[in-house]
Design a protein around this motif. Structure first.
Motif, PDB file in Angstrom:
ATOM      1  N   ASN B 248       0.797  -1.231   0.000  1.00  0.00           N
ATOM      2  CA  ASN B 248       0.000   0.000   0.000  1.00  0.00           C
ATOM      3  C   ASN B 248       0.828   1.278   0.000  1.00  0.00           C
ATOM      4  N   ASP B 249       2.047   1.218   0.573  1.00  0.00           N
ATOM      5  CA  ASP B 249       2.834   2.451   0.676  1.00  0.00           C
ATOM      6  C   ASP B 249       3.321   2.926  -0.687  1.00  0.00           C
ATOM      7  N   MET B 250       3.112   2.128  -1.741  1.00  0.00           N
ATOM      8  CA  MET B 250       3.532   2.544  -3.080  1.00  0.00           C
ATOM      9  C   MET B 250       2.417   3.245  -3.853  1.00  0.00           C
ATOM     10  N   GLN B 251       1.224   3.326  -3.257  1.00  0.00           N
ATOM     11  CA  GLN B 251       0.083   3.866  -4.000  1.00  0.00           C
ATOM     12  C   GLN B 251       0.138   5.373  -4.202  1.00  0.00           C
ATOM     13  N   VAL B 252       0.017   5.764  -5.457  1.00  0.00           N
ATOM     14  CA  VAL B 252      -0.059   7.177  -5.816  1.00  0.00           C
ATOM     15  C   VAL B 252      -1.507   7.482  -6.178  1.00  0.00           C
ATOM     16  N   GLY B 253      -2.091   8.532  -5.592  1.00  0.00           N
ATOM     17  CA  GLY B 253      -3.465   8.872  -5.946  1.00  0.00           C
ATOM     18  C   GLY B 253      -4.151   9.690  -4.882  1.00  0.00           C
ATOM     19  N   GLN B 254      -5.433   9.948  -5.097  1.00  0.00           N
ATOM     20  CA  GLN B 254      -6.247  10.781  -4.214  1.00  0.00           C
ATOM     21  C   GLN B 254      -6.118  10.368  -2.755  1.00  0.00           C
ATOM     22  N   THR B 255      -6.123   9.067  -2.508  1.00  0.00           N
ATOM     23  CA  THR B 255      -6.058   8.603  -1.129  1.00  0.00           C
ATOM     24  C   THR B 255      -4.723   7.957  -0.798  1.00  0.00           C
ATOM     25  N   GLY B 256      -3.813   7.923  -1.759  1.00  0.00           N
ATOM     26  CA  GLY B 256      -2.481   7.418  -1.490  1.00  0.00           C
ATOM     27  C   GLY B 256      -1.529   8.593  -1.367  1.00  0.00           C
ATOM     28  N   LYS B 257      -0.392   8.504  -2.034  1.00  0.00           N
ATOM     29  CA  LYS B 257       0.561   9.604  -1.954  1.00  0.00           C
ATOM     30  C   LYS B 257       0.341  10.590  -3.089  1.00  0.00           C
ATOM     31  N   ILE B 258       0.495  11.875  -2.750  1.00  0.00           N
ATOM     32  CA  ILE B 258       0.415  12.928  -3.762  1.00  0.00           C
ATOM     33  C   ILE B 258       1.850  13.245  -4.150  1.00  0.00           C
ATOM     34  N   VAL B 259       2.172  13.149  -5.427  1.00  0.00           N
ATOM     35  CA  VAL B 259       3.548  13.375  -5.863  1.00  0.00           C
ATOM     36  C   VAL B 259       3.575  14.408  -6.981  1.00  0.00           C
ATOM     37  N   ALA B 260       4.722  15.066  -7.145  1.00  0.00           N
ATOM     38  CA  ALA B 260       4.879  16.021  -8.246  1.00  0.00           C
ATOM     39  C   ALA B 260       6.351  16.057  -8.659  1.00  0.00           C
ATOM     40  N   PRO B 261       6.868  14.926  -9.166  1.00  0.00           N
ATOM     41  CA  PRO B 261       8.287  14.892  -9.550  1.00  0.00           C
ATOM     42  C   PRO B 261       8.536  15.632 -10.872  1.00  0.00           C
ATOM     43  N   ASP B 262       9.808  15.759 -11.230  1.00  0.00           N
ATOM     44  CA  ASP B 262      10.155  16.350 -12.530  1.00  0.00           C
ATOM     45  C   ASP B 262       9.666  15.447 -13.660  1.00  0.00           C
ATOM     46  N   LEU B 263       9.750  14.146 -13.428  1.00  0.00           N
ATOM     47  CA  LEU B 263       9.344  13.189 -14.458  1.00  0.00           C
ATOM     48  C   LEU B 263       8.537  12.060 -13.828  1.00  0.00           C
ATOM     49  N   TYR B 264       7.331  11.838 -14.369  1.00  0.00           N
ATOM     50  CA  TYR B 264       6.478  10.748 -13.891  1.00  0.00           C
ATOM     51  C   TYR B 264       6.170   9.836 -15.070  1.00  0.00           C
ATOM     52  N   ILE B 265       6.533   8.581 -14.959  1.00  0.00           N
ATOM     53  CA  ILE B 265       6.292   7.635 -16.043  1.00  0.00           C
ATOM     54  C   ILE B 265       5.228   6.630 -15.586  1.00  0.00           C
ATOM     55  N   ALA B 266       4.078   6.662 -16.253  1.00  0.00           N
ATOM     56  CA  ALA B 266       2.959   5.782 -15.898  1.00  0.00           C
ATOM     57  C   ALA B 266       2.950   4.602 -16.857  1.00  0.00           C
ATOM     58  N   VAL B 267       3.126   3.414 -16.318  1.00  0.00           N
ATOM     59  CA  VAL B 267       3.239   2.218 -17.153  1.00  0.00           C
ATOM     60  C   VAL B 267       2.062   1.284 -16.896  1.00  0.00           C
ATOM     61  N   GLY B 268       1.262   1.052 -17.923  1.00  0.00           N
ATOM     62  CA  GLY B 268       0.121   0.145 -17.760  1.00  0.00           C
ATOM     63  C   GLY B 268      -0.916   0.688 -16.793  1.00  0.00           C
ATOM     64  N   ILE B 269      -1.008   2.015 -16.725  1.00  0.00           N
ATOM     65  CA  ILE B 269      -1.982   2.681 -15.855  1.00  0.00           C
ATOM     66  C   ILE B 269      -3.010   3.362 -16.750  1.00  0.00           C
ATOM     67  N   SER B 270      -4.301   3.071 -16.523  1.00  0.00           N
ATOM     68  CA  SER B 270      -5.322   3.623 -17.425  1.00  0.00           C
ATOM     69  C   SER B 270      -5.529   5.114 -17.181  1.00  0.00           C
ATOM     70  N   GLY B 271      -5.423   5.549 -15.918  1.00  0.00           N
ATOM     71  CA  GLY B 271      -5.582   6.971 -15.625  1.00  0.00           C
ATOM     72  C   GLY B 271      -6.926   7.318 -15.023  1.00  0.00           C
ATOM     73  N   ALA B 272      -7.361   6.552 -14.022  1.00  0.00           N
ATOM     74  CA  ALA B 272      -8.599   6.867 -13.305  1.00  0.00           C
ATOM     75  C   ALA B 272      -8.448   8.226 -12.626  1.00  0.00           C
ATOM     76  N   ILE B 273      -9.590   8.924 -12.428  1.00  0.00           N
ATOM     77  CA  ILE B 273      -9.592  10.246 -11.793  1.00  0.00           C
ATOM     78  C   ILE B 273      -8.772  10.211 -10.506  1.00  0.00           C
ATOM     79  N   GLN B 274      -8.952   9.115  -9.732  1.00  0.00           N
ATOM     80  CA  GLN B 274      -8.295   9.026  -8.432  1.00  0.00           C
ATOM     81  C   GLN B 274      -6.780   8.923  -8.560  1.00  0.00           C
ATOM     82  N   HIS B 275      -6.297   8.331  -9.645  1.00  0.00           N
ATOM     83  CA  HIS B 275      -4.839   8.262  -9.836  1.00  0.00           C
ATOM     84  C   HIS B 275      -4.303   9.612 -10.313  1.00  0.00           C
ATOM     85  N   LEU B 276      -5.006  10.205 -11.259  1.00  0.00           N
ATOM     86  CA  LEU B 276      -4.570  11.506 -11.799  1.00  0.00           C
ATOM     87  C   LEU B 276      -4.441  12.531 -10.677  1.00  0.00           C
ATOM     88  N   ALA B 277      -5.342  12.443  -9.682  1.00  0.00           N
ATOM     89  CA  ALA B 277      -5.322  13.392  -8.566  1.00  0.00           C
ATOM     90  C   ALA B 277      -3.990  13.362  -7.843  1.00  0.00           C
TER      91      ALA B 277
END
Lengths: 249, 320
Positions: B248-277
């Protein structure tokens, strides 16, 4: 032990909301509403406690206009025994909600209160902790597992670095994280039966609670839009763009 | 309550190290101070946390340090830490109480706010004035500008929205506080913390995250190999965590961790609203997905429509 579950009616998780043209709020007219997903998990956990013989009764409460009775009926169909609506015109702030719930706790004396960790509209993540403070109870927030051990509650919590396990003296407040359980669906016979289960209504005045807001929302705006990107054809093109155009590698 | 304007910031630490998020929260405090003129005090609650006090003393933006060192505070459970904070706040010297919007801050601060009978303003991303702040609502799909009428403003701060303050050059004095006995309401049993050589998600410059498309936790080494070539942290979508691929500590999203790195690479992620948040404020976003209709492409600067099982080994090689 009686278990109290607090739930909230919110915009359905799959709806992408729009900001009103006058920037006063988010558009809620004619939008699909549902039980907040974390509250569904709270209902499920309470029902499982009852099925395991730990809970004798599950009381579900929601705060808002009469439309929230729809969500209370759903909770009854899922297995809650009775419902309480605290009737307000709008959705009060978390501190006021916690005060209303404290008044319900004083009336009902539950052994445990279960709430969602946050609602997906305000994203405040406050109510459970505030209720714990006002009732003097310990709090097991962001729970991924709960187990009753005598007169204590063991809660496994999802924290930034991993998982933390704490023991809480009962009565206690629990707030649910995503992986606590997978909520069930209501069956048609249970939906029919739920119509005959008791649903009581009270007001903040009945409970003697002042719910006047402390915060004023001055404006609601759209977040900045991201500029449209491009598609690349290959891994080598991607790496080249990241190195030379974006300068991030 | 008095009309004090001092700013109290809760330090986040593990008794040996001050957490990076506190530096971002201090920047928010600096911005409040520019408006209210109040002194910035950092409060450290823990046990045998001298190393943290030393780090804190070097922070040039901190005017004073308060230390509550007691056995009952060893694990910083909210029932006990809240009581220390209440004792400090009751005199009315403070206009603001700030903490990072980490799981620690989110757990603690509403308890303090309720005991002080004030509202909390969660996860602010901007300080507009001493009583007005901006915070995201609806998974970041809207921004609310809120004004508080309480004398004490209790605030959690979204770390990614504020730069970190300088770490050296200061010489703040530390004052030891009297601590009360344990509340007895809660006790610590244990914790399972993930150990990783890679950077922490919330402070990493580059993040590579996997979603449901990874198919299994056994395939995450493909992602990790690429991460190690770039010095990146590894994240995951809720779908990947719910499916049990990763913890669970790896989860990025509305209820997980909020991140804003220089580069974010999303692999095999559809892009649900909760993840985009959780990642849409990243500087550069790359999406790798074989479904060209996936909503993740709408926020990506660079999209690659391809099979991730072919792309990842190739990417690892290309990064040499």
């Amino acid at each position: 032990m009686k278990v109290l579950v607090a739930i909230k009616r919110v915009v359905d998780a799959n709806v992408k909301v729009r900001v009103k043209a006058d920037n006063s709020a988010v558009e809620l007219a004619n939008i699909k509403m549902a039980i907040n997903p974390f509250c569904e998990i709270a209902i499920e956990e309470a029902i499982r406690l009852k099925e395991k013989g730990h809970a004798s009764e599950v009381l579900v409460v929601s705060i808002g206009p009469d439309t929230c009775q729809e969500q209370l009926r759903t909770a009854l169909a899922l297995g809650a025994d009775r419902a309480l609506q605290i009737k307000t015109d709008e959705s009060p702030e978390p501190l006021a909600v916690a005060k209303l719930l404290k008044a319900v706790v004083d009336q009902e004396q539950p052994g445990m209160v279960i709430l969602g960790k946050q609602s997906i509209d305000g994203d405040n993540n406050q109510t459970g902790q505030m209720l714990a403070a006002l009732t003097g109870m310990p709090q097991g927030t962001f729970a991924s597992e709960v187990a009753i051990e005598g007169d204590a509650l063991q809660v496994t919590r999802e924290i930034d670095g991993g998982l933390q396990k704490v023991s809480l003296k009962l009565p206690a407040v629990v707030t649910t994280d995503l992986r606590l359980n997978e909520p069930r669906y209501a069956s048609l016979p249970n939906i029919m039966k739920a119509k005959r289960k008791p649903l009581e209504t009270q007001t903040p005045e009945d409970l003697g609670i002042d719910i006047s807001p402390r915060l004023t929302v001055l404006e609601v705006t759209n977040p900045p839009e991201r500029a449209a990107g491009i598609k690349v054809g290959s891994v080598s093109e991607l790496v080249e763009k990241l190195k030379n155009d974006a300068g991030v590698l | 309550m008095g009309a004090g304007n001092a700013i109290l910031v809760v330090a986040e630490h593990d008794n040996s190290q001050l957490k990076a998020a506190t530096l971002n929260t201090l920047q928010a405090a600096v911005e409040v101070k520019a408006q209210s003129g109040g002194a910035i005090e950092l409060i450290i609650c823990g046990q045998a946390c001298n190393a943290v006090v030393e780090q804190a003393a070097a922070l040039p933006d901190v005017d004073r340090i308060m230390v509550a060192d007691a056995e009952s505070l060893a694990h910083q459970l909210p029932e006990d830490v809240a009581n220390v904070l209440i004792d400090q706040l009751r005199g009315g010297e403070y206009g603001h109480l700030l903490a990072s919007a980490t799981t620690m801050g989110k757990n603690l601060m509403p308890r303090v706010a309720a005991l002080m009978d004030v509202a909390q303003i969660s996860e602010i991303t901007e300080v507009v004035s001493a009583d007005t702040f901006i915070r995201p609502i609806y998974a970041g799909n809207a921004l609310a500008k809120v004004q508080s009428s309480d004398a004490l403003k209790v605030i959690t701060v979204r770390s990614t929205a504020f730069a970190a303050v300088a770490e050296t050059g200061g010489s703040a004095e530390a004052i030891n506080l009297e601590t009360t006995s344990a509340s007895g309401l809660s006790s610590f049993i244990g914790e399972e913390l993930s150990v990783s050589e890679r950077p922490e998600l919330t402070s990493a410059r580059i993040i590579i995250s996997g979603g449901r498309g990874m198919q299994s936790g056994d395939n995450f080494p493909l992602l990790e190999a690429v991460a190690d070539k770039m010095g990146a942290a590894v994240g995951a979508s809720r779908a990947a965590v719910d499916s049990g691929f990763v913890s669970n500590d790896m989860q990025v999203g509305q209820t997980g961790k909020i991140v804003a790195p220089d580069l974010y690479i999303a692999v095999g992620i559809s892009g649900a609203i909760q993840h985009l948040a959780g990642m849409k404020d990243s500087k550069v976003i790359v999406a790798i997905n074989k479904d060209e209709e996936a909503p993740i492409f709408n926020v990506a600067d660079f999209g690659l429509v391809a099979d991730l099982f072919e792309v990842l080994p190739e990417l690892e090689k290309a990064l040499g």
